[in-house]
Design a protein around this motif. Structure first.
Motif, mmCIF file in Angstrom:
data_model
loop_
_atom_site.group_PDB
_atom_site.id
_atom_site.type_symbol
_atom_site.label_atom_id
_atom_site.label_comp_id
_atom_site.label_asym_id
_atom_site.label_seq_id
_atom_site.Cartn_x
_atom_site.Cartn_y
_atom_site.Cartn_z
ATOM 1 N N VAL A 93 0.731 6.018 -1.705
ATOM 2 C CA VAL A 93 -0.420 5.269 -1.194
ATOM 3 C C VAL A 93 -1.133 4.657 -2.394
ATOM 4 C CG1 VAL A 93 -2.636 5.410 0.018
ATOM 5 C CG2 VAL A 93 -0.699 6.816 0.770
ATOM 6 N N VAL A 94 -1.398 3.352 -2.335
ATOM 7 C CA VAL A 94 -2.085 2.660 -3.431
ATOM 8 C C VAL A 94 -3.460 2.249 -2.914
ATOM 9 C CG1 VAL A 94 -1.863 0.936 -5.238
ATOM 10 C CG2 VAL A 94 0.185 1.751 -4.057
ATOM 11 N N MET A 95 -4.496 2.938 -3.414
ATOM 12 C CA MET A 95 -5.842 2.785 -2.850
ATOM 13 C C MET A 95 -6.861 3.163 -3.922
ATOM 14 S SD MET A 95 -7.194 4.540 0.690
ATOM 15 C CE MET A 95 -7.130 6.234 0.127
ATOM 16 N N GLU A 96 -7.888 2.353 -4.064
ATOM 17 C CA GLU A 96 -8.889 2.622 -5.096
ATOM 18 C C GLU A 96 -9.778 3.811 -4.721
ATOM 19 O OE1 GLU A 96 -7.998 0.564 -7.274
ATOM 20 O OE2 GLU A 96 -9.353 0.950 -8.933
ATOM 21 N N GLU A 125 -10.924 -3.257 -3.721
ATOM 22 C CA GLU A 125 -11.144 -2.485 -2.490
ATOM 23 C C GLU A 125 -11.166 -3.393 -1.267
ATOM 24 O OE1 GLU A 125 -13.931 0.798 -2.710
ATOM 25 O OE2 GLU A 125 -13.949 0.625 -4.895
ATOM 26 N N GLU A 126 -10.298 -4.406 -1.285
ATOM 27 C CA GLU A 126 -10.144 -5.269 -0.111
ATOM 28 C C GLU A 126 -9.162 -4.660 0.885
ATOM 29 O OE1 GLU A 126 -10.760 -9.339 -2.748
ATOM 30 O OE2 GLU A 126 -8.882 -9.042 -1.666
ATOM 31 N N GLY A 127 -8.309 -3.771 0.411
ATOM 32 C CA GLY A 127 -7.320 -3.185 1.297
ATOM 33 C C GLY A 127 -6.564 -2.049 0.640
ATOM 34 N N VAL A 128 -5.577 -1.572 1.376
ATOM 35 C CA VAL A 128 -4.755 -0.422 0.978
ATOM 36 C C VAL A 128 -3.289 -0.821 1.147
ATOM 37 C CG1 VAL A 128 -4.182 1.985 1.507
ATOM 38 C CG2 VAL A 128 -6.538 1.170 1.777
ATOM 39 N N ALA A 129 -2.442 -0.369 0.247
ATOM 40 C CA ALA A 129 -1.002 -0.588 0.381
ATOM 41 C C ALA A 129 -0.306 0.769 0.376
ATOM 42 C CB ALA A 129 -0.467 -1.458 -0.754
ATOM 43 N N ALA A 130 0.893 0.788 0.937
ATOM 44 C CA ALA A 130 1.704 2.007 0.920
ATOM 45 C C ALA A 130 3.167 1.633 0.779
ATOM 46 C CB ALA A 130 1.490 2.813 2.196
ATOM 47 N N LEU A 131 3.906 2.464 0.070
ATOM 48 C CA LEU A 131 5.350 2.313 -0.110
ATOM 49 C C LEU A 131 6.027 3.601 0.348
ATOM 50 C CD1 LEU A 131 3.797 1.384 -3.022
ATOM 51 C CD2 LEU A 131 6.031 0.344 -3.300
ATOM 52 N N ALA A 132 7.257 3.461 0.812
ATOM 53 C CA ALA A 132 8.034 4.637 1.200
ATOM 54 C C ALA A 132 9.515 4.392 0.919
ATOM 55 C CB ALA A 132 7.827 4.938 2.689
ATOM 56 N N VAL A 133 10.197 5.470 0.624
ATOM 57 C CA VAL A 133 11.655 5.474 0.526
ATOM 58 C C VAL A 133 12.174 6.586 1.425
ATOM 59 C CG1 VAL A 133 13.656 5.901 -0.960
ATOM 60 C CG2 VAL A 133 11.735 4.530 -1.809
#
Ligand code: MG
Length: 157
Positions: A98-101, A143-151
């Motif tokens: 999760v990529v989030m400030e 802090e405009e949004g959140v990104a997430a990555l998964a494998v």
């Protein structure tokens, strides 16, 4: 064995909940989207579909379809897991970032892991949750949004 990647991002919005991996995280804003905007679960779904060669989340759950308005993304995940099983796949492991400030995820990490594992119908040892920030850069840092990555790694069941 087969692997797939998933990526998603959602915009912060007032008056919405911040739901990550099926867990509601206390915060002054939530994430905007057609469904419950659970960005982490969406990334996991895309990783699973990718590993199984079954397209992407938008093909399975179109955001033009009113059935998926405010949809519980963990319920969508359960549906995808059933589809994978129908195609003869079993889940070996799912890794996520999760990529989030803000807010910090540390206090919620175990709950998110347990929630995603339950949605995937696997033990928590097969799911990993990582978190990082944007170091103040870009849409994450502002802090405009959140990104997430998964494998996701699947095996023939
Ligand atoms: Mg999404």
């Amino acid at each position: 064995m087969s692997t797939g990647i998933g990526w998603d991002s959602h915009r912060f919005a007032a008056g919405r909940l911040l739901i990550l991996g099926g867990v509601t995280i206390p915060h002054d804003r939530g994430l905007d989207g057609h469904s419950d905007a659970d960005v982490l679960t969406h990334a996991v779904i895309d990783a699973l579909l990718g590993a199984a060669g079954l397209g992407d989340i938008g093909q399975h759950f179109p955001d033009t379809d009113e059935r998926y308005r405010d949809a519980d993304s963990i319920a969508l995940l359960r549906s995808v897991v059933a589809t994978l099983e129908g195609h003869g796949w079993a889940i070996e492991h799912v890794d996520t970032t999760v990529v989030m400030e803000r807010p910090k995820l540390g206090a919620h990490r175990d709950a998110i892991r347990a929630s995603l594992a339950a949605g995937l119908a696997v033990g928590p040892d097969r799911v990993n949750i990582k978190a990082t920030t944007g170091e103040g850069m870009g849409f994450i840092g502002r802090e405009e949004g959140v990104a997430a990555l998964a494998v996701a790694t699947l095996r023939r069941g």
